[in-house]
Design a protein around this motif. Structure first.
Motif, PDB file in Angstrom:
ATOM      1  N   THR A 199       6.971  -7.945  -0.605  1.00  0.00           N
ATOM      2  CA  THR A 199       6.000  -7.646   0.450  1.00  0.00           C
ATOM      3  C   THR A 199       4.621  -8.014  -0.070  1.00  0.00           C
ATOM      4  O   THR A 199       4.166  -7.459  -1.069  1.00  0.00           O
ATOM      5  CB  THR A 199       6.034  -6.158   0.827  1.00  0.00           C
ATOM      6  OG1 THR A 199       5.812  -5.378  -0.352  1.00  0.00           O
ATOM      7  CG2 THR A 199       7.369  -5.779   1.416  1.00  0.00           C
ATOM      8  N   ASN A 200       3.995  -8.975   0.603  1.00  0.00           N
ATOM      9  CA  ASN A 200       2.663  -9.426   0.217  1.00  0.00           C
ATOM     10  C   ASN A 200       2.666 -10.004  -1.197  1.00  0.00           C
ATOM     11  O   ASN A 200       3.700 -10.085  -1.865  1.00  0.00           O
ATOM     12  CB  ASN A 200       1.636  -8.300   0.347  1.00  0.00           C
ATOM     13  CG  ASN A 200       1.547  -7.780   1.768  1.00  0.00           C
ATOM     14  OD1 ASN A 200       1.741  -8.522   2.719  1.00  0.00           O
ATOM     15  ND2 ASN A 200       1.263  -6.499   1.901  1.00  0.00           N
ATOM     16  N   THR A 246       3.546  11.265  -1.125  1.00  0.00           N
ATOM     17  CA  THR A 246       3.702  10.644   0.184  1.00  0.00           C
ATOM     18  C   THR A 246       2.317  10.525   0.788  1.00  0.00           C
ATOM     19  O   THR A 246       1.403  11.281   0.426  1.00  0.00           O
ATOM     20  CB  THR A 246       4.611  11.482   1.105  1.00  0.00           C
ATOM     21  OG1 THR A 246       4.120  12.832   1.144  1.00  0.00           O
ATOM     22  CG2 THR A 246       6.040  11.483   0.610  1.00  0.00           C
ATOM     23  N   GLU A 247       2.155   9.600   1.705  1.00  0.00           N
ATOM     24  CA  GLU A 247       0.827   9.317   2.226  1.00  0.00           C
ATOM     25  C   GLU A 247       0.181  10.547   2.861  1.00  0.00           C
ATOM     26  O   GLU A 247       0.584  11.010   3.920  1.00  0.00           O
ATOM     27  CB  GLU A 247       0.910   8.185   3.255  1.00  0.00           C
ATOM     28  CG  GLU A 247       1.363   6.855   2.650  1.00  0.00           C
ATOM     29  CD  GLU A 247       1.448   5.760   3.686  1.00  0.00           C
ATOM     30  OE1 GLU A 247       1.028   6.015   4.835  1.00  0.00           O
ATOM     31  OE2 GLU A 247       1.927   4.668   3.356  1.00  0.00           O
ATOM     32  N   LYS A 285       9.293  -0.223   2.199  1.00  0.00           N
ATOM     33  CA  LYS A 285       8.497   0.664   3.033  1.00  0.00           C
ATOM     34  C   LYS A 285       8.191  -0.003   4.374  1.00  0.00           C
ATOM     35  O   LYS A 285       7.878  -1.192   4.428  1.00  0.00           O
ATOM     36  CB  LYS A 285       7.190   1.025   2.319  1.00  0.00           C
ATOM     37  CG  LYS A 285       7.391   1.931   1.116  1.00  0.00           C
ATOM     38  CD  LYS A 285       6.066   2.258   0.465  1.00  0.00           C
ATOM     39  CE  LYS A 285       6.279   3.137  -0.762  1.00  0.00           C
ATOM     40  NZ  LYS A 285       4.993   3.420  -1.449  1.00  0.00           N
ATOM     41  N   ASP A 286       8.306   0.775   5.434  1.00  0.00           N
ATOM     42  CA  ASP A 286       8.024   0.271   6.780  1.00  0.00           C
ATOM     43  C   ASP A 286       6.512   0.274   6.999  1.00  0.00           C
ATOM     44  O   ASP A 286       5.924   1.266   7.427  1.00  0.00           O
ATOM     45  CB  ASP A 286       8.726   1.144   7.817  1.00  0.00           C
ATOM     46  CG  ASP A 286       8.565   0.589   9.230  1.00  0.00           C
ATOM     47  OD1 ASP A 286       8.061  -0.543   9.364  1.00  0.00           O
ATOM     48  OD2 ASP A 286       8.964   1.272  10.179  1.00  0.00           O
ATOM     49  N   ASN A 287       5.894  -0.828   6.679  1.00  0.00           N
ATOM     50  CA  ASN A 287       4.446  -0.971   6.797  1.00  0.00           C
ATOM     51  C   ASN A 287       4.138  -2.054   7.826  1.00  0.00           C
ATOM     52  O   ASN A 287       4.420  -3.235   7.594  1.00  0.00           O
ATOM     53  CB  ASN A 287       3.846  -1.339   5.439  1.00  0.00           C
ATOM     54  CG  ASN A 287       2.337  -1.469   5.495  1.00  0.00           C
ATOM     55  OD1 ASN A 287       1.721  -1.300   6.536  1.00  0.00           O
ATOM     56  ND2 ASN A 287       1.742  -1.776   4.348  1.00  0.00           N
ATOM     57  N   PRO A 288       3.562  -1.697   8.974  1.00  0.00           N
ATOM     58  CA  PRO A 288       3.300  -2.689  10.027  1.00  0.00           C
ATOM     59  C   PRO A 288       2.386  -3.820   9.578  1.00  0.00           C
ATOM     60  O   PRO A 288       2.429  -4.921  10.142  1.00  0.00           O
ATOM     61  CB  PRO A 288       2.637  -1.859  11.137  1.00  0.00           C
ATOM     62  CG  PRO A 288       3.075  -0.459  10.882  1.00  0.00           C
ATOM     63  CD  PRO A 288       3.210  -0.336   9.400  1.00  0.00           C
ATOM     64  N   GLN A 289       1.557  -3.565   8.554  1.00  0.00           N
ATOM     65  CA  GLN A 289       0.648  -4.598   8.079  1.00  0.00           C
ATOM     66  C   GLN A 289       1.272  -5.486   6.998  1.00  0.00           C
ATOM     67  O   GLN A 289       0.662  -6.466   6.555  1.00  0.00           O
ATOM     68  CB  GLN A 289      -0.634  -3.976   7.509  1.00  0.00           C
ATOM     69  CG  GLN A 289      -1.621  -3.488   8.561  1.00  0.00           C
ATOM     70  CD  GLN A 289      -1.174  -2.230   9.255  1.00  0.00           C
ATOM     71  OE1 GLN A 289      -0.722  -1.281   8.604  1.00  0.00           O
ATOM     72  NE2 GLN A 289      -1.283  -2.199  10.572  1.00  0.00           N
ATOM     73  N   ALA A 290       2.482  -5.165   6.578  1.00  0.00           N
ATOM     74  CA  ALA A 290       3.106  -5.908   5.470  1.00  0.00           C
ATOM     75  C   ALA A 290       3.556  -7.288   5.923  1.00  0.00           C
ATOM     76  O   ALA A 290       3.984  -7.493   7.064  1.00  0.00           O
ATOM     77  CB  ALA A 290       4.297  -5.123   4.928  1.00  0.00           C
ATOM     78  N   ASN A 344      11.101   5.445   8.268  1.00  0.00           N
ATOM     79  CA  ASN A 344       9.916   5.028   7.509  1.00  0.00           C
ATOM     80  C   ASN A 344      10.270   3.978   6.464  1.00  0.00           C
ATOM     81  O   ASN A 344       9.485   3.707   5.566  1.00  0.00           O
ATOM     82  CB  ASN A 344       9.239   6.227   6.835  1.00  0.00           C
ATOM     83  CG  ASN A 344      10.195   6.993   5.941  1.00  0.00           C
ATOM     84  OD1 ASN A 344      11.299   6.541   5.641  1.00  0.00           O
ATOM     85  ND2 ASN A 344       9.775   8.170   5.499  1.00  0.00           N
ATOM     86  N   GLU A 345      11.475   3.397   6.597  1.00  0.00           N
ATOM     87  CA  GLU A 345      11.919   2.384   5.656  1.00  0.00           C
ATOM     88  C   GLU A 345      12.612   1.243   6.390  1.00  0.00           C
ATOM     89  O   GLU A 345      13.232   1.434   7.436  1.00  0.00           O
ATOM     90  CB  GLU A 345      12.872   2.981   4.620  1.00  0.00           C
ATOM     91  CG  GLU A 345      12.222   3.974   3.672  1.00  0.00           C
ATOM     92  CD  GLU A 345      13.231   4.583   2.712  1.00  0.00           C
ATOM     93  OE1 GLU A 345      12.902   4.698   1.518  1.00  0.00           O
ATOM     94  OE2 GLU A 345      14.323   4.935   3.169  1.00  0.00           O
TER      95      GLU A 345
END
Length: 407
Positions: free
Chosen positions: A289-290, A141-142, A269-274, A250-251
């Motif tokens: 995603t991306n 995990t991060e 994954k809940d990534n604000p930059q995605a 987080n998802e």
């Protein structure tokens, strides 16, 4: 020699002098006196003997314990692969075990033991700590947890063993180390890629039908239309209400809407930059995603017989991207993914099928963390073995969707 000659010789030695005098007779009749040693020598010798014997016994190991090899833990590898605090905790963990330091092990370890940490010390009792080596570090995990694969030599059995170790960050920012000491260590042997792989296609999983009230809309950066005309489907990116209340989100949940029915496909994954992309061809829906290697990637197929969606999830292929491939292996197109999960997906008689290549590699469980599949179009792939400082690749060509041969 005659008797007279012998007599003359004796007379020559003795001479005419009378040697057996009265004084000589008294001297012979008196018993000789014994020489007495100094009295303090005897107890001093005894003390010295006992001291020497005790020292020899001290140097000998107990009969029921193995000889602990003299060694030194190589700390640079931890400092190179882990953040400073995580590396420090891991180093202290092994130093505490090597020195049998109960106070230090209590400070850095959360390894569960039934009786006491003596069990942990005994587990490592025959390990040569100078051979202890990290051959794989996996962030789970991060910046919160790391999985280390450790190899070490056993000095009694002359074997090299491998086992996982976990480095976890606590809420206070400190790191703790833990492992399962009751799990038997595996013998470590170099990986030898098989010449042939027997592949087994299996049905892809179906979506779960859900109630939309259990979800709330998530704010995401979608780069494509969410309403798909060809399949009459709407794509929703949502969060679960129950998780949102507990601040444990987080998802992002991927929900498809078709004819008033809602289908939960899976999570991203809940990534604000995605950035989220939705594509549709005549047979399937693609969501990713991306557009970079390893990005999460779904291929979704509506199975009319099931009246449900089936899906395959994998990692976006570096060499294949999102392309689909028409080959001689099947009448339908093939969808390919890199990584450890699904690698090949295809439609067969109206059912979505998938192949996970690593599932067919006959190997110990730990080895799957060292293997990676990289697809090359729809006909071939690389099976890669990766350690921290070593890797090897084997090229395979698909003879059919049930067999691959190394080249």
């Amino acid at each position: 020699m005659s008797g007279s000659q012998i007599k003359k010789g004796i007379d020559a030695v003795i001479g005419e002098e009378h040697w057996l005098t009265e004084d000589k007779v008294k001297q012979l009749a008196t018993k000789p006196k014994k020489h007495q040693p100094l009295r303090f020598i005897q107890p001093l010798f005894a003390v010295l003997a006992i001291t020497c014997l005790a020292f020899i016994i001290y140097l000998l190991p107990p009969a029921n314990e193995q000889v602990q090899p003299a060694s030194e833990l190589i700390t640079k590898q931890f400092e190179k692969l882990l953040p400073e605090q995580a590396a420090d905790a891991a180093i202290k963990y092994f130093q505490a075990i090597e020195r049998k330091d109960y106070a230090l092990i209590e400070e850095v370890s959360t390894t569960e033991v039934v009786a006491s940490n003596k069990e942990l010390f005994l587990k490592y009792n025959a390990i040569d700590f100078s051979t202890l080596k990290i051959i794989k570090m996996i962030p789970l995990t991060e910046e919160l947890m790391y999985k280390l694969y450790i190899t070490h030599n056993d000095v009694t059995q002359e074997q090299t063993y491998i086992h996982p170790l976990f480095v976890k960050q606590l809420e206070d920012g400190n790191f703790t180390i833990y492992e399962n000491i009751y799990e038997e260590w595996s013998v470590f042997e170099p990986f030898l890629a098989p010449e042939q792989l027997e592949l087994v296609p299996r049905e892809a999983p179906a979506a779960q039908i859900v109630q939309i009230n259990d979800y709330i809309t998530a704010t995401v950066n979608v780069q494509s239309p969410q309403k798909l005309n060809h399949s009459a489907t709407i794509v929703h990116f949502m969060k679960k209400r129950s998780l949102e209340k507990d601040n444990r989100v987080n998802e992002i949940y991927l929900i498809l809407e078709k004819e008033g029915q809602f289908y939960e496909i899976g999570t991203l994954k809940d990534n604000p930059q995605a950035e989220y992309y939705i594509l549709e061809d005549k047979r399937a829906i693609h969501i990713t995603t991306n557009y970079f290697e390893g990005a999460e990637y779904y291929v979704i197929y509506y199975n009319e017989h099931m009246n449900n969606f089936q899906y395959a999830k994998g990692a976006l292929s570096e060499l294949s991207g999102t392309n689909s491939y028409q080959t001689q292996l099947t009448e339908e197109v093939l969808y390919t993914f890199d990584g450890k999960g699904t690698n090949i997906a295809f439609i067969q008689d109206g059912t979505f099928m998938q192949i996970a290549i690593l599932d067919e590699v006959d190997s110990p469980a730990w080895l799957t963390d060292f293997l990676f599949v990289r697809m090359i179009g729809g006909n071939a792939f690389y099976l890669q073995y990766q350690e921290e400082y070593f890797q090897a690749s084997t090229f395979y060509h698909l003879q059919s969707l049930e067999k691959a041969l190394s080249q």
